[in-house]
Design a protein around this motif. Structure first.
Motif, PDB file in Angstrom:
ATOM      1  N   UNK A   1      45.471  48.009  43.934  1.00  0.00           N
ATOM      2  CA  UNK A   1      44.136  48.575  43.820  1.00  0.00           C
ATOM      3  C   UNK A   1      43.485  47.982  42.577  1.00  0.00           C
ATOM      4  N   UNK A   2      42.184  47.729  42.650  1.00  0.00           N
ATOM      5  CA  UNK A   2      41.407  47.180  41.534  1.00  0.00           C
ATOM      6  C   UNK A   2      40.385  48.230  41.098  1.00  0.00           C
ATOM      7  N   UNK A   3      40.327  48.470  39.796  1.00  0.00           N
ATOM      8  CA  UNK A   3      39.443  49.478  39.225  1.00  0.00           C
ATOM      9  C   UNK A   3      38.561  48.856  38.157  1.00  0.00           C
ATOM     10  N   UNK A   4      37.324  49.316  38.085  1.00  0.00           N
ATOM     11  CA  UNK A   4      36.378  48.928  37.032  1.00  0.00           C
ATOM     12  C   UNK A   4      36.314  50.049  36.007  1.00  0.00           C
ATOM     13  N   UNK A   5      36.163  49.671  34.735  1.00  0.00           N
ATOM     14  CA  UNK A   5      36.100  50.682  33.681  1.00  0.00           C
ATOM     15  C   UNK A   5      35.232  50.199  32.525  1.00  0.00           C
ATOM     16  N   UNK A   6      34.537  51.130  31.910  1.00  0.00           N
ATOM     17  CA  UNK A   6      33.770  50.835  30.692  1.00  0.00           C
ATOM     18  C   UNK A   6      34.647  50.962  29.449  1.00  0.00           C
ATOM     19  N   UNK A   7      35.868  51.493  29.632  1.00  0.00           N
ATOM     20  CA  UNK A   7      36.803  51.724  28.525  1.00  0.00           C
ATOM     21  C   UNK A   7      38.061  50.893  28.785  1.00  0.00           C
ATOM     22  N   UNK A   8      37.898  49.583  28.847  1.00  0.00           N
ATOM     23  CA  UNK A   8      38.959  48.697  29.311  1.00  0.00           C
ATOM     24  C   UNK A   8      40.206  48.774  28.429  1.00  0.00           C
TER      25      UNK A   8
END
Length: 371
Positions: A181-188
């Protein structure tokens, strides 16, 4: 600079002082993804797409659908009836029952009995992006189902197929298992550290913005640490962006013919291809991406890389052209760069919040997606 990565999976390793790709003393080490959880407004429509994509139904209730692959193991996907169609979160497999106790104690959580078919015990957490993450142990495994035949290929000096033609069956590509699964985050950085420190995962490859390497990576392909036993190049991938949540999930099928013939079947059923067919750089998978009826992106893949615990992270610049070794040009739909009110809202929110997105970072990401 010459390194162990030459002729392996990346031409570059880290520069002196760059972040490591694993925690020294993680709380536990998960073995794999168990399944992914979604909510959908219409279970009948979800089941119809699932059949076209190549899932088998493991179980169903009035309010939930349990989808599986052909390999023995737990279900790949759980879809629950909900007020909106959305990704809920991933569920990982613990290696041992005592890992759940250790995890619950370290995170201030509770070990509970699972109410899903197959049972088991679970610990419920949230990562720093706010995504619910569960870790399960003891869930019963579904038995194996018939596999899609793998075609005999005439390659090399000794052909194996004589007086026989190749005709892949016009049918869905049978999903074998959940891959990643691939997730996007602003808090990498915080989110990456959480998965390394808490779940014991290790980085296979980092991507960075070519003119901002000194600010650290902006994407990580992360695998499970199984010691000497090889694991998928990535079970989870995280990338920095203005959004927070699901990007896509990937499901292994038998081979390239299954990817291609399965894609033709999906197209014949009126479904929409996002990008493919091609071969990735990081992970090497042959890929094909599709949208389900709720526009969630899902991938068929075959022939991915497997690494044991000895392989250290590679480092490479992030670019749209660097996502594939061959295949059609990457689409804006896949990159998520199509202008939309939702994207604009995400950008405005990201720039107002205390996170890792600022104007130079945002401009660097936009430049990379045009490269």
């Amino acid at each position: 600079m010459e390194s162990a990565h030459a002729n392996l999976h990346s031409d570059r390793g880290p520069l002196r002082g760059e972040r490591p790709g694993r925690a020294r003393d993680p709380v536990i080490k998960v073995r794999d993804l168990a399944w992914l959880e979604f909510e959908k407004t219409g279970l009948r429509r979800a089941e119809s797409f699932a059949a076209d994509f190549g899932f088998a139904v493991a179980a169903r209730t009035p309010d939930a659908l349990y989808l599986r692959g052909t390999l023995p193991g737990p279900q790949c996907v759980v879809i629950r009836r909900g007020p909106a169609s959305r990704f809920v979160g991933p569920v990982f497999q613990a290696a041992a029952a005592e890992d759940l106790t250790r995890l619950a104690r370290a995170c201030g959580a509770t070990v509970r009995e699972s109410a899903d078919p197959g049972g088991g015990r679970v610990v419920s957490l949230r990562d720093p992006s706010g995504i619910p993450v569960r870790v399960v142990h003891g869930a019963a495994e579904w038995p194996a189902l018939p596999e899609q035949p793998v075609l005999t290929m005439n390659v090399g000096p000794r052909p194996m197929r004589i007086n026989t033609a190749q005709r892949p069956a016009p049918e869905p590509a049978r999903v074998r298992r959940l891959g990643h699964v691939v997730l996007e985050t602003r808090w990498f950085e915080r989110t990456l550290d959480w998965y390394l420190d808490t779940l014991g995962m290790i980085v296979s490859d980092f991507l960075f913005l070519d003119d901002q390497r000194d600010r650290g990576p902006t994407m990580a392909f992360i695998r499970c640490d199984r010691g000497a036993e090889p694991a998928d190049h990535h079970t989870l991938a995280l990338h920095l962006g203005p959004g927070a949540g699901y990007v896509h999930s990937a499901y292994q099928v038998a081979d390239m013919d299954a990817v291609a013939a399965g894609g033709r079947y999906l197209a014949s059923r009126g479904h929409r291809r996002v990008w493919g067919i091609g071969r990735h750089v990081q992970g090497s998978q042959i890929f094909d991406y599709w949208r389900d009826p709720d526009r969630l992106m899902m991938e068929h893949f075959a022939d991915g890389d497997l690494f044991d615990c000895t392989v250290e992270p590679g480092w490479a610049p992030m670019s749209a052209s660097g996502l594939a070794q061959w295949g059609p040009p990457v689409t804006r739909d896949f990159l998520g760069t199509d202008p939309s009110p939702a994207l604009l809202r995400s950008v405005v929110t990201a720039l107002r919040e205390d996170n890792e997105i600022d104007v130079p970072r945002l401009l660097g990401l936009m430049k990379a997606m045009r490269a």
